[in-house]
Design an enzyme around this catalytic site. Structure first.
Site, PDB file in Angstrom:
ATOM      1  N   VAL A 113       3.086  14.052  -5.002  1.00 33.39           N
ATOM      2  CA  VAL A 113       2.338  14.825  -4.003  1.00 33.39           C
ATOM      3  C   VAL A 113       1.146  14.719  -4.097  1.00 33.39           C
ATOM      4  CG1 VAL A 113       4.477  15.764  -3.410  1.00 33.39           C
ATOM      5  CG2 VAL A 113       3.825  16.624  -5.062  1.00 33.39           C
ATOM      6  N   GLY A 123       1.843   2.405  -2.396  1.00 33.08           N
ATOM      7  CA  GLY A 123       1.219   3.312  -3.870  1.00 33.08           C
ATOM      8  C   GLY A 123       2.285   2.953  -5.252  1.00 33.08           C
ATOM      9  N   LYS A 124       2.407   1.841  -5.202  1.00 34.95           N
ATOM     10  CA  LYS A 124       3.029   1.277  -6.420  1.00 34.95           C
ATOM     11  C   LYS A 124       2.392   1.466  -7.929  1.00 34.95           C
ATOM     12  CE  LYS A 124       2.965  -2.808  -4.413  1.00 34.95           C
ATOM     13  NZ  LYS A 124       2.509  -2.223  -3.233  1.00 34.95           N
ATOM     14  N   GLN A 134       2.361  -6.108  -2.328  1.00 36.73           N
ATOM     15  CA  GLN A 134       2.629  -5.861  -1.524  1.00 36.73           C
ATOM     16  C   GLN A 134       3.778  -5.375  -1.183  1.00 36.73           C
ATOM     17  OE1 GLN A 134       2.226 -10.090  -2.324  1.00 36.73           O
ATOM     18  NE2 GLN A 134      -0.174  -8.763  -1.909  1.00 36.73           N
ATOM     19  N   ASP A 158       0.491  -1.339  -0.211  1.00 37.08           N
ATOM     20  CA  ASP A 158       0.183  -0.095  -0.419  1.00 37.08           C
ATOM     21  C   ASP A 158       0.908   1.346  -0.169  1.00 37.08           C
ATOM     22  OD1 ASP A 158      -2.475  -2.103   0.257  1.00 37.08           O
ATOM     23  OD2 ASP A 158      -1.801  -1.904   2.366  1.00 37.08           O
ATOM     24  N   GLY A 203      -4.005  -4.694  -3.874  1.00 36.84           N
ATOM     25  CA  GLY A 203      -5.050  -4.702  -4.349  1.00 36.84           C
ATOM     26  C   GLY A 203      -4.248  -2.422  -4.887  1.00 36.84           C
ATOM     27  N   HIS A 204      -4.596  -1.933  -6.197  1.00 35.86           N
ATOM     28  CA  HIS A 204      -3.815  -0.834  -6.882  1.00 35.86           C
ATOM     29  C   HIS A 204      -4.658  -0.820  -6.432  1.00 35.86           C
ATOM     30  CE1 HIS A 204      -0.107  -3.207  -5.890  1.00 35.86           C
ATOM     31  NE2 HIS A 204      -0.449  -4.384  -7.130  1.00 35.86           N
TER      32      HIS A 204
HETATM   33  P1  GDP Z   1      -0.709  -0.190  -3.493  1.00 34.41           P
HETATM   34  O1  GDP Z   1      -1.238  -1.284  -3.385  1.00 34.41           O
HETATM   35  O2  GDP Z   1       1.644   0.369  -3.198  1.00 34.41           O
HETATM   36  O3  GDP Z   1      -0.117   0.270  -4.744  1.00 34.41           O
HETATM   37  O4  GDP Z   1      -0.656   0.609  -3.134  1.00 34.41           O
HETATM   38  P2  GDP Z   1      -2.991   1.302  -2.655  1.00 34.41           P
HETATM   39  O5  GDP Z   1      -3.054   1.426  -4.635  1.00 34.41           O
HETATM   40  O6  GDP Z   1      -3.794   0.237  -2.117  1.00 34.41           O
HETATM   41  O7  GDP Z   1      -2.435   2.487  -1.843  1.00 34.41           O
HETATM   42  C1  GDP Z   1      -1.599   3.818  -2.572  1.00 34.41           C
HETATM   43  C2  GDP Z   1      -3.185   4.437  -2.015  1.00 34.41           C
HETATM   44  O8  GDP Z   1      -2.787   5.611  -2.302  1.00 34.41           O
HETATM   45  C3  GDP Z   1      -3.852   4.715  -3.206  1.00 34.41           C
HETATM   46  O9  GDP Z   1      -5.384   5.171  -3.329  1.00 34.41           O
HETATM   47  C4  GDP Z   1      -3.323   5.554  -4.220  1.00 34.41           C
HETATM   48  O10 GDP Z   1      -4.147   6.818  -5.188  1.00 34.41           O
HETATM   49  C5  GDP Z   1      -3.051   7.170  -3.166  1.00 34.41           C
HETATM   50  N1  GDP Z   1      -1.231   7.498  -3.183  1.00 34.41           N
HETATM   51  C6  GDP Z   1      -0.720   7.164  -3.811  1.00 34.41           C
HETATM   52  N2  GDP Z   1       0.217   8.192  -4.005  1.00 34.41           N
HETATM   53  C7  GDP Z   1      -0.326   9.422  -3.571  1.00 34.41           C
HETATM   54  C8  GDP Z   1       0.233  10.440  -3.236  1.00 34.41           C
HETATM   55  O11 GDP Z   1       1.105  10.790  -3.291  1.00 34.41           O
HETATM   56  N3  GDP Z   1      -0.679  11.280  -2.606  1.00 34.41           N
HETATM   57  C9  GDP Z   1      -1.977  10.828  -2.202  1.00 34.41           C
HETATM   58  N4  GDP Z   1      -2.763  11.430  -0.916  1.00 34.41           N
HETATM   59  N5  GDP Z   1      -2.397   9.397  -2.023  1.00 34.41           N
HETATM   60  C10 GDP Z   1      -1.130   9.305  -3.063  1.00 34.41           C
END
Ligand code: GDP
Length: 430
Positions: A420, A20-21, A228, A18, A45-46
């Site tokens: 950001v 932000g990948k 993950q 989670d 979940g992305h």
């Molecule tokens: P992943 O599993 O690593 O892909 O991460 P997730 O998608 O589960 O969670 C990341 C969440 O953070 C998502 O809702 C993205 O839209 C959000 N996100 C990613 N980068 C940023 C950021 O720089 N700022 C903010 N506010 N949200 C972000």
């Protein structure tokens, strides 16, 4: 001869997932010919947000949103065919025509794996990883038992039935006899449904290892998307509170058949603070007002499960390990905007374990349970200037740049990408 201009990059999580990948993968997907998943399943979940439109993906690589690259699900991924077909429908409904290739060697999640997962969670209790209940641990275990069913088997009714008999009775016996739980899944129903899924998936099934080899030798650009994060890696993570696959970059070789020697770039995604779903000690976890603020502003609720995530200050002991084990060439630091308006920010630089300063993740569960965070306190920043992503890194507030420099210095890796905001364009490259 290999064409040396071929460009292979890997994106992995440097914490608990989670990070932000999905956003970072989408950001780079425009330059890629292929975006490839190499491990895990639909427990991931992305979230990708482009032009105010949100896409939630679990199995298909996040690069699919860009439209241009071919999405590949490698052999190291475990596939719930029903979930994959549903996700294909979801993507098509969103107006995307997916170019998808699924490895013929990927293992298949069966209904009895999902039943086993649920039975296992109640058996393991406190020492469970907080399973998403998608059948991930049992399908990987069956793969190692050599009881598994692969995607190719769904196209060969005789082989499928033979293997199904073995896998079905094995898991049925464990659930009923070892775990003393009910088992109500009909063999004939699985046989019928899964041969049907195989028919529907036929156009997508390939030897993806060969496809990727040919892509590499003809100079195509390949992006690997991890799921993950490092602390959930089954070998290097906080075992047993991990997932059931290797999340580290090294797994791309076995999980896709592409040699590790060909990788040019390994990007570790680090969230500017910490969040985690599920059990395990968490030394820099915080509670109260700051925790509620981070959870709400950062939207820290699971994409797959909707569960509220635990939150904490950035833990550089963890990131240090991620840099080393993954061989990171750079860091993408995300969600810095979520930290706006904190007067002070804490960063965990080491653990105090029985009076000893420890800078690396301990293998011992006893030590990890005893670990207390040693913090460095840094100054925060106020709201970021409007449309800061249109400017360069130097235009960011001085205290934010110091936060970044502090991380780089502690973990020995450069932060090259700064995020950001959740949208594709809210990104600064250094
Ligand atoms: P992943 O599993 O690593 O892909 O991460 P997730 O998608 O589960 O969670 C990341 C969440 O953070 C998502 O809702 C993205 O839209 C959000 N996100 C990613 N980068 C940023 C950021 O720089 N700022 C903010 N506010 N949200 C972000």
């Amino acid at each position: 001869m290999l064409n040396q201009s071929s460009n292979i990059s890997v994106i992995v999580g440097a914490q608990w997932g989670d990070e932000g990948k999905g956003k970072i993968t989408d950001f780079f997907a425009g330059e890629a010919d292929y975006v490839v998943r190499f491990h895990g399943g639909n427990n991931a979940g992305h979230t990708v947000i482009v032009n105010e439109k949100t896409y939630k993906l679990h199995l298909i690589p996040s690069g699919v949103v860009y439209g241009k690259p071919t999405s590949i699900i490698g052999n190291g991924v475990v596939i719930d065919p029903k979930a994959l077909l549903d996700e294909l429908d979801y993507i098509k409904e969103k107006g995307i025509k997916p170019k998808l290739m699924v490895s013929d060697r990927a293992h298949v999640i069966m209904p009895y794996h999902i039943a086993f997962d649920k039975a296992l969670s109640s058996h393991q209790g406190q020492l469970a990883a907080g399973s998403t209940g998608r059948g991930i641990a049992p399908v990987y275990a069956d793969k190692m038992f050599r009881n598994g069913i692969r995607i190719i088997d769904l196209l060969e009714p005789n082989v499928f039935e033979e293997k199904l008999k073995k896998g079905y009775s094995f898991t049925k016996n464990i659930i009923q006899k070892a775990l003393n739980q009910d088992f109500n899944i009909a063999f004939d129903q699985i046989l019928h449904d899964y041969l049907n899924y195989g028919k529907k998936l036929t156009p997508y099934i390939y030897d993806t290892s060969i496809e990727l080899y040919n892509a590499h030798t003809t100079g195509k650009s390949i992006l690997f998307e991890g799921a993950q994060g490092i602390s959930l890696d089954v070998d290097h993570g906080v075992y047993p509170f991990t997932t059931s696959s290797n999340t580290a970059s090294g797994h791309i070789s076995t999980g896709t058949g592409v040699s590790f020697r060909n990788i040019n770039r390994i990007i570790g995604v680090v969230k500017a603070y910490l969040s985690r779903v599920g059990e395990s000690p968490l030394p820099s976890e915080i509670h109260g007002e700051n925790a509620d603020f981070l959870r709400e502003k950062g939207g820290e609720y699971g994409t797959t499960t909707g569960r509220p995530r635990r939150v904490g200050w950035l833990d550089l002991v963890q990131v240090r390990q991620a840099v080393r084990v993954n061989g990171l060439t750079e860091i993408a630091l995300t969600k810095l905007d979520v930290l706006n308006n904190f007067k002070q920010l804490k960063v965990c630089i080491a653990y105090d374990i029985n009076g000893e300063k420890v800078k690396e993740m301990p293998a011992s569960l006893t030590q990890y349970r005893q670990a207390k965070p040693i913090y460095k306190t840094l100054s925060g920043w106020e709201d970021l200037p409007e449309k800061i992503w249109e400017k360069d890194f130097e235009s960011l507030p001085d205290t934010l740049k110091k936060y970044v420099a502090f991380i780089e210095n502690e973990v020995g890796c450069s932060v090259k990408i700064v995020s950001v905001g959740p949208q594709r364009h809210e990104t600064i490259i250094r």
